[in-house]
Enzyme design. Structure first.
Site, PDB file in Angstrom:
ATOM      1  N   GLY A  53      46.601  53.280  40.993  1.00  0.00           N
ATOM      2  CA  GLY A  53      44.985  53.518  41.083  1.00  0.00           C
ATOM      3  C   GLY A  53      44.306  52.390  41.380  1.00  0.00           C
ATOM      4  N   HIS A  54      44.719  51.298  41.944  1.00  0.00           N
ATOM      5  CA  HIS A  54      44.095  50.055  42.130  1.00  0.00           C
ATOM      6  C   HIS A  54      44.533  49.112  43.269  1.00  0.00           C
ATOM      7  CE1 HIS A  54      47.266  48.752  39.568  1.00  0.00           C
ATOM      8  NE2 HIS A  54      47.522  47.563  40.082  1.00  0.00           N
ATOM      9  N   SER A  55      43.985  48.217  43.402  1.00  0.00           N
ATOM     10  CA  SER A  55      44.228  46.876  44.441  1.00  0.00           C
ATOM     11  C   SER A  55      44.212  45.815  43.703  1.00  0.00           C
ATOM     12  CB  SER A  55      43.490  47.205  45.643  1.00  0.00           C
ATOM     13  OG  SER A  55      43.711  46.205  46.661  1.00  0.00           O
ATOM     14  N   ARG A 100      47.194  51.191  45.723  1.00  0.00           N
ATOM     15  CA  ARG A 100      48.403  51.775  45.553  1.00  0.00           C
ATOM     16  C   ARG A 100      48.285  52.870  44.446  1.00  0.00           C
ATOM     17  NH1 ARG A 100      49.924  46.880  43.523  1.00  0.00           N
ATOM     18  NH2 ARG A 100      48.557  46.371  45.301  1.00  0.00           N
ATOM     19  N   ILE A 125      40.954  45.727  41.573  1.00  0.00           N
ATOM     20  CA  ILE A 125      39.727  46.364  42.219  1.00  0.00           C
ATOM     21  C   ILE A 125      40.236  48.026  41.542  1.00  0.00           C
ATOM     22  CG2 ILE A 125      38.470  47.350  44.154  1.00  0.00           C
ATOM     23  CD1 ILE A 125      39.468  45.013  45.767  1.00  0.00           C
TER      24      ILE A 125
END
Length: 137
Positions: A53-55, A100, A125
């Site tokens: 749940g981030h980049s 992802r 992020i």
């Protein structure tokens, strides 16, 4: 930042040495397009839970299902793609700037991550709207 696209993200075969006593797979210097700076792994993920749940702004990561299976949902800000990891001699190289999410972990699954950078909160992020702005999408 170059616009990384999910259609360019594929599974990589990890060299496998077959032996009657058991198989051996090796990730050595030069296999990945970066020097590994951090190694961590996810395990005992409860049924129905998800991770990720981030980049990342700078980091790249290589994910391997050492045991069991799980699904990786990739998002480049315009398109999405799902990849199932379920073999310890196959991994997913995720470049910079790809959102992802990891889900559908099977019982006993273990996800190994080889990262190009040490943990740095400012590289993450974590809000999808911020990710979309970062990508210019």
């Amino acid at each position: 930042m170059p616009y990384n696209k999910i259609e360019n993200i594929n599974l990589l075969d990890i060299p496998k040495i077959t032996d009657p006593r058991g198989n051996l797979s090796v990730v050595e210097e030069g296999f990945l397009p970066y020097e590994v700076k951090r190694v961590y792994y996810l395990y005992d993920v409860p049924s129905g839970a998800y991770r990720g749940g981030h980049s990342h702004k700078e980091q790249q990561e290589f994910l391997i299902a050492l045991s069991g299976s799980f699904e990786v949902i990739l998002d480049d800000g315009k398109n999405k793609k799902s990849v199932t990891l379920n073999k310890p001699n196959s991994g997913l190289l995720i470049p910079t700037g790809i959102w992802r999410e990891l889900e559908n972990f099977s019982s006993g699954s273990v996800c190994l991550v080889l990262s190009s950078g040490r943990f740095l909160e400012s590289d993450y992020i974590r809000e999808y709207d911020e990710f979309k702005s970062f990508k210019g999408a």
